[in-house]
Design a protein around this motif. Structure first.
Motif, mmCIF file in Angstrom:
data_model
loop_
_atom_site.group_PDB
_atom_site.id
_atom_site.type_symbol
_atom_site.label_atom_id
_atom_site.label_comp_id
_atom_site.label_asym_id
_atom_site.label_seq_id
_atom_site.Cartn_x
_atom_site.Cartn_y
_atom_site.Cartn_z
ATOM 1 N N ALA A 172 41.766 -47.359 32.931
ATOM 2 C CA ALA A 172 42.897 -46.949 33.766
ATOM 3 C C ALA A 172 42.773 -45.484 34.141
ATOM 4 O O ALA A 172 42.977 -45.096 35.306
ATOM 5 N N THR A 173 42.421 -44.658 33.168
ATOM 6 C CA THR A 173 42.223 -43.233 33.443
ATOM 7 C C THR A 173 41.090 -43.028 34.438
ATOM 8 O O THR A 173 41.193 -42.233 35.379
ATOM 9 N N GLN A 212 46.511 -44.493 27.333
ATOM 10 C CA GLN A 212 46.268 -45.617 28.231
ATOM 11 C C GLN A 212 44.808 -46.051 28.124
ATOM 12 O O GLN A 212 43.949 -45.303 27.649
#
Length: 476
Positions: free
Chosen positions: A453-454, A449
């Protein structure tokens, strides 16, 4: 192994046990055993203690003590998860928190079409309670006789009904959550319209117990259909199935409540290994679909819609054979045949699982490309493809070649996942459609991802759980 051999202070164990009472604090290996092994045998762990609180207040006290002492907590529902999200690790430091005693249906409100239920309510129990009140709770899973609402919400479960009714997240209006600090977030509202700030409940739905513990929820009910029809049809290919789905969607609209695609292999496995299953046709066909129509108007309307769909399919050549269930017993038998396909793989040896979704229109291309990729990893592998074609979610599993050693086949698990998931990503899909991330897919999520986002997920995790006690090393 005795509890004293675990790296958890016996005095601390006693403090946790005092919150729920000795009867509901499991310490013996025999009592703990069912809570540290999951159904596929891929994940397991160790714990000195399984706690079974009987109230939201007890959950609050447990989490407050856990935060104060830095004790990791692993929430667990019916233990039906498939990605290890409900399993403790091997350290012996983590305490399992079973929600099974929180099993009351607090209220069924027929005016607002809602049910307020505790996390430990078994899905089938809620379905039956809704039916007794002439309502429908549409979440339907093969594990519905044992999975629990809290787990369904924590993993954002999908199932056959997601085509028409959405996933567990779509069925949830409000939640009661205990935060890691012991604070209780009571958001058990029944409102279909509410724009007051951030939608906090959806941070917890699908979070797999990493941000807090869902102890209760308000879920949507629906009017019970006045007519339901179930049909099983044989089709020549996934392309033909896609054409049939397009026709079904066009003719039935929201009355189309299930459209399942199944290859011949999982059907053969079910007929071979699952007692009570019966072939829908005398002849063999390469692909099959299960169609459900639910009409709010009448039984006659449901039958007319089904006949129109199958008639169009037969006329166009997409359908080669079809049968409509003539009564509820026949419908139940067809549903059982579809639901049996997961368990039917076990006697065939090692199985490498994929829970993927792609845009519906891309399903035929995915099946073709993934089939080639599978054979490149382990020639002779048997593809076991079935799932919820109507919402783009397939359980694309791979069974070991006949005669191959199970351990040798499973040693290719990562390579097989990488090959299949590469096809998924190329088609703009997801490698986790409805089973969650858990332990199994955490590293792949982080690796694939976007970095932002992480980072955002880590910020949220830190904000809600600064002590890092909630289901460590799961999801993020």
């Amino acid at each position: 192994m005795e509890a004293s051999s675990y790296p958890l202070d016996p005095a601390l164990i006693d403090r946790f046990a005092a919150i729920v009472g000795e009867r509901h604090a499991l310490r013996s290996e025999a009592d703990i055993a069912p809570h540290v092994v999951e159904q596929r045998g891929l994940f397991g762990g160790r714990t000195a203690l399984v706690l079974k609180p009987g109230s939201t207040e007890e959950v609050s006290r447990i989490l407050k003590l856990a935060t104060e002492t830095g004790t990791p907590i692993v929430p667990q529902g019916g233990n039906t998860g498939l990605v290890g999200g409900q399993m403790p690790d091997g350290s012996g430091r983590e305490v399992v928190l079973s929600l099974s005693r929180l099993n009351r249906i607090r209220e069924i409100d027929l005016y607002s079409n809602t049910a307020t239920v505790e996390a430990g309510v078994v899905l089938q129990t809620l379905q039956e309670a809704a039916a007794a009140n002439d309502r429908l709770f549409p979440l339907a899973l093969a594990s519905q006789g044992s999975c629990q609402i809290g787990g369904n919400l924590s993993s954002n479960a999908g199932g056959i009904g997601a085509l028409a009714y959405g996933t567990a997240r779509d069925l949830c209006l409000g939640v009661e959550v205990v935060l890691p600090t012991g604070e209780i977030f009571d958001d058990l509202r029944k409102l279909k319209k509410d724009n007051t700030g951030y939608d906090l409940k959806n941070l917890f739905v699908g979070a797999e117990g990493t941000l807090g513990v869902i102890t209760a929820a308000v879920v949507k009910l629906f009017p019970k259909p006045k007519g339901r029809e179930l049909a099983w049809a044989a089709v020549g290919s996934p392309v033909a199935a896609l054409k049939l789905f397009e026709a079904a969607n066009d003719k039935a609209g929201t009355a189309l409540t299930a459209f399942e695609l199944m290859e011949k292999t999982p059907l053969d496995f079910a007929l071979r290994h699952i007692p009570g299953t019966q072939a829908p046709f005398a002849e063999d066909y390469p692909w099959h679909v299960l169609i459900e129509i639910s009409s709010g108007r009448s039984a006659e309307d449901a039958r007319a819609l089904m006949e129109a769909i199958l008639g169009a399919g037969l006329e166009a050549g997409w359908v080669t054979d079809a049968v409509i269930a003539q009564n509820e017993a026949q419908a139940a038998a067809l549903r059982h045949l579809r639901e049996a396909m997961s368990d039917a793989q076990k006697p065939e040896g090692g199985s490498i699982k994929h829970d993927i979704s792609v845009p519906v229109a891309a399903i035929p291309e995915f099946i073709e490309r993934a089939g080639r990729a599978v054979q490149q990893v382990v020639p002779g592998s048997r593809v076991v493809c079935f799932g919820h074609m109507g919402d783009g979610n397939l359980h694309y599993n791979v069974s070991q070649p006949v005669g191959m050693d199970r351990a040798s086949f499973l040693s290719h698990y990562r390579a097989m996942n990488d090959a299949v998931h590469a096809v998924v990503r190329a088609l703009g899909g997801s490698f986790s459609a409805e089973h969650g991330i858990g332990r199994m897919k955490r590293d792949e999520l982080i690796a694939t991802q976007p970095a932002i986002a992480t980072e955002l997920m880590r910020r949220i995790k830190k904000a809600f759980d600064p002590a890092g006690i909630m289901n460590p090393d799961k999801v993020i």
